[in-house]
Design a protein around this motif. Structure first.
Motif, PDB file in Angstrom:
ATOM      1  N   TYR A 104      -7.163  -0.481  47.824  1.00 31.29           N
ATOM      2  CA  TYR A 104      -6.865  -1.375  48.948  1.00 31.29           C
ATOM      3  C   TYR A 104      -8.122  -2.076  49.471  1.00 31.29           C
ATOM      4  O   TYR A 104      -8.056  -3.231  49.897  1.00 31.29           O
ATOM      5  CB  TYR A 104      -6.155  -0.607  50.060  1.00 31.29           C
ATOM      6  CG  TYR A 104      -4.692  -0.374  49.767  1.00 31.29           C
ATOM      7  CD1 TYR A 104      -3.766  -1.410  49.924  1.00 31.29           C
ATOM      8  CD2 TYR A 104      -4.231   0.852  49.310  1.00 31.29           C
ATOM      9  CE1 TYR A 104      -2.417  -1.212  49.643  1.00 31.29           C
ATOM     10  CE2 TYR A 104      -2.890   1.058  49.026  1.00 31.29           C
ATOM     11  CZ  TYR A 104      -1.984   0.015  49.191  1.00 31.29           C
ATOM     12  OH  TYR A 104      -0.651   0.211  48.905  1.00 31.29           O
ATOM     13  N   GLN A 105      -9.243  -1.414  49.430  1.00 31.21           N
ATOM     14  CA  GLN A 105     -10.491  -2.085  49.804  1.00 31.21           C
ATOM     15  C   GLN A 105     -10.773  -3.250  48.857  1.00 31.21           C
ATOM     16  O   GLN A 105     -11.111  -4.360  49.299  1.00 31.21           O
ATOM     17  CB  GLN A 105     -11.663  -1.098  49.766  1.00 31.21           C
ATOM     18  CG  GLN A 105     -11.703  -0.122  50.923  1.00 31.21           C
ATOM     19  CD  GLN A 105     -12.833   0.886  50.804  1.00 31.21           C
ATOM     20  OE1 GLN A 105     -13.141   1.340  49.699  1.00 31.21           O
ATOM     21  NE2 GLN A 105     -13.448   1.245  51.911  1.00 31.21           N
ATOM     22  N   GLY A 106     -10.639  -3.000  47.570  1.00 29.57           N
ATOM     23  CA  GLY A 106     -10.910  -4.043  46.593  1.00 29.57           C
ATOM     24  C   GLY A 106      -9.933  -5.197  46.680  1.00 29.57           C
ATOM     25  O   GLY A 106     -10.320  -6.369  46.559  1.00 29.57           O
ATOM     26  N   ASP A 120     -14.751  -6.733  56.465  1.00 33.20           N
ATOM     27  CA  ASP A 120     -15.451  -5.455  56.481  1.00 33.20           C
ATOM     28  C   ASP A 120     -14.452  -4.360  56.127  1.00 33.20           C
ATOM     29  O   ASP A 120     -13.549  -4.057  56.895  1.00 33.20           O
ATOM     30  CB  ASP A 120     -16.051  -5.213  57.859  1.00 33.20           C
ATOM     31  CG  ASP A 120     -16.827  -3.893  57.940  1.00 33.20           C
ATOM     32  OD1 ASP A 120     -16.969  -3.219  56.900  1.00 33.20           O
ATOM     33  OD2 ASP A 120     -17.273  -3.548  59.050  1.00 33.20           O
ATOM     34  N   THR A 121     -14.603  -3.782  54.939  1.00 34.50           N
ATOM     35  CA  THR A 121     -13.659  -2.757  54.480  1.00 34.50           C
ATOM     36  C   THR A 121     -14.140  -1.337  54.778  1.00 34.50           C
ATOM     37  O   THR A 121     -13.473  -0.373  54.397  1.00 34.50           O
ATOM     38  CB  THR A 121     -13.406  -2.894  52.963  1.00 34.50           C
ATOM     39  OG1 THR A 121     -14.630  -2.619  52.257  1.00 34.50           O
ATOM     40  CG2 THR A 121     -12.930  -4.298  52.620  1.00 34.50           C
ATOM     41  N   SER A 122     -15.270  -1.212  55.442  1.00 32.35           N
ATOM     42  CA  SER A 122     -15.832   0.121  55.681  1.00 32.35           C
ATOM     43  C   SER A 122     -14.958   0.971  56.597  1.00 32.35           C
ATOM     44  O   SER A 122     -15.034   2.201  56.567  1.00 32.35           O
ATOM     45  CB  SER A 122     -17.240   0.007  56.273  1.00 32.35           C
ATOM     46  OG  SER A 122     -17.205  -0.636  57.544  1.00 32.35           O
ATOM     47  N   GLY A 123     -14.129   0.308  57.408  1.00 27.94           N
ATOM     48  CA  GLY A 123     -13.266   1.052  58.316  1.00 27.94           C
ATOM     49  C   GLY A 123     -11.895   1.360  57.754  1.00 27.94           C
ATOM     50  O   GLY A 123     -11.067   1.987  58.430  1.00 27.94           O
ATOM     51  N   PHE A 124     -11.634   0.944  56.524  1.00 28.50           N
ATOM     52  CA  PHE A 124     -10.351   1.252  55.899  1.00 28.50           C
ATOM     53  C   PHE A 124     -10.245   2.763  55.681  1.00 28.50           C
ATOM     54  O   PHE A 124     -11.249   3.449  55.473  1.00 28.50           O
ATOM     55  CB  PHE A 124     -10.219   0.558  54.547  1.00 28.50           C
ATOM     56  CG  PHE A 124     -10.056  -0.934  54.608  1.00 28.50           C
ATOM     57  CD1 PHE A 124     -10.331  -1.656  55.760  1.00 28.50           C
ATOM     58  CD2 PHE A 124      -9.628  -1.630  53.490  1.00 28.50           C
ATOM     59  CE1 PHE A 124     -10.176  -3.024  55.804  1.00 28.50           C
ATOM     60  CE2 PHE A 124      -9.472  -2.997  53.523  1.00 28.50           C
ATOM     61  CZ  PHE A 124      -9.744  -3.711  54.677  1.00 28.50           C
ATOM     62  N   LYS A 152      -4.812   2.496  56.390  1.00 31.46           N
ATOM     63  CA  LYS A 152      -5.171   1.541  57.430  1.00 31.46           C
ATOM     64  C   LYS A 152      -6.155   0.552  56.826  1.00 31.46           C
ATOM     65  O   LYS A 152      -7.216   0.957  56.316  1.00 31.46           O
ATOM     66  CB  LYS A 152      -5.777   2.263  58.636  1.00 31.46           C
ATOM     67  CG  LYS A 152      -4.767   3.164  59.342  1.00 31.46           C
ATOM     68  CD  LYS A 152      -5.349   3.805  60.596  1.00 31.46           C
ATOM     69  CE  LYS A 152      -4.294   4.656  61.295  1.00 31.46           C
ATOM     70  NZ  LYS A 152      -4.814   5.301  62.527  1.00 31.46           N
ATOM     71  N   TRP A 153      -5.788  -0.729  56.863  1.00 37.48           N
ATOM     72  CA  TRP A 153      -6.595  -1.752  56.219  1.00 37.48           C
ATOM     73  C   TRP A 153      -6.385  -3.079  56.925  1.00 37.48           C
ATOM     74  O   TRP A 153      -5.673  -3.141  57.934  1.00 37.48           O
ATOM     75  CB  TRP A 153      -6.251  -1.840  54.735  1.00 37.48           C
ATOM     76  CG  TRP A 153      -4.933  -2.526  54.409  1.00 37.48           C
ATOM     77  CD1 TRP A 153      -3.754  -2.470  55.114  1.00 37.48           C
ATOM     78  CD2 TRP A 153      -4.687  -3.393  53.303  1.00 37.48           C
ATOM     79  NE1 TRP A 153      -2.778  -3.223  54.499  1.00 37.48           N
ATOM     80  CE2 TRP A 153      -3.326  -3.805  53.386  1.00 37.48           C
ATOM     81  CE3 TRP A 153      -5.466  -3.854  52.251  1.00 37.48           C
ATOM     82  CZ2 TRP A 153      -2.742  -4.658  52.441  1.00 37.48           C
ATOM     83  CZ3 TRP A 153      -4.871  -4.704  51.310  1.00 37.48           C
ATOM     84  CH2 TRP A 153      -3.531  -5.085  51.409  1.00 37.48           C
TER      85      TRP A 153
END
Length: 212
Positions: A104-106, A120-124, A152-153
């Motif tokens: 999901y980050q990618g 910013d995907t660091s909080g996913f 959560k994304w």
């Protein structure tokens, strides 16, 4: 196989180009999936082009509800996917959490990048909780494990806003081929929503087909 004629989905297909061709050798998994005609879908390789960091190798079959990319629809971002994973990968809770988070980050990062935007995907996050599968029809593969999950994304296709996805995940390993399987139903809808029953019915049909 039919596809959405939606611009947003076309963007996804472009991103996945080169990995989305349905090969004859990979048709076995797809033949077990039966969906209504207004559900569209795709097959891609694992790891996908948008998440090369994933460790799972194999293929993914995904099918999307009619309202997948319609924000006002009661099936918005509701879909399911099946991973067929090459032998050798451990389908542990930790590994699944890692792989889905990377996925999901990618996906979010790639879609935002295609629009020349940053995310910013660091909080996913991806969290799994093991639950007891209810198999009243006795159709689940031997050794199946079920998880309730939350991702959560930031949804990149339509809203570009934070979104919480609920997932029902079932995993097992084929005793003969040693291939791993992961079947996930996904939706931001509450669990009492009709879409969950629709996806469960499709999943049940998939398991019955596997037994033939």
């Amino acid at each position: 196989m039919q596809y959405f004629n939606l611009r947003r989905f076309a963007v996804l297909l472009v991103i996945l180009s080169g990995t989305s061709t349905l090969l004859a050798a990979d048709a076995e998994l797809a033949k077990h999936i039966t969906v209504p005609t207004d559900w569209k879908g795709e097959q891609i390789s694992l790891p996908p082009s948008f998440a090369r960091e994933m460790k799972f190798k194999g293929l993914e079959e995904a099918r999307f509800s009619p309202g997948m990319f319609q924000e006002k629809s009661n099936t918005f971002f509701s879909y399911f996917f099946v991973f067929k994973i090459d032998p050798g990968s451990e389908l542990t809770q930790k590994n699944i959490e890692r792989e889905l988070l990377t996925y999901y980050q990618g996906l979010s990062r790639t879609i935002f990048n295609s629009r020349k935007a940053k995310v910013d995907t660091s909080g996913f996050s991806c969290e799994l909780k093991k639950v007891v599968p209810v198999d009243a029809q006795k159709i689940y593969p031997e050794g199946l494990t079920e998880y309730s999950a939350t991702v959560k994304w930031i949804e990149p296709f339509v809203t570009q806003k934070p979104q919480t996805l609920h997932l029902i995940i079932q995993v097992w390993t084929d005793k003969t081929t040693k291939d791993g399987y992961l079947f996930a139903c996904v939706s931001p809808q509450e669990m009492k929503a009709e879409i969950w029953q629709s996806m469960q019915n499709i999943r049940d049909s998939f398991y019955r087909s596997l037994q033939k």
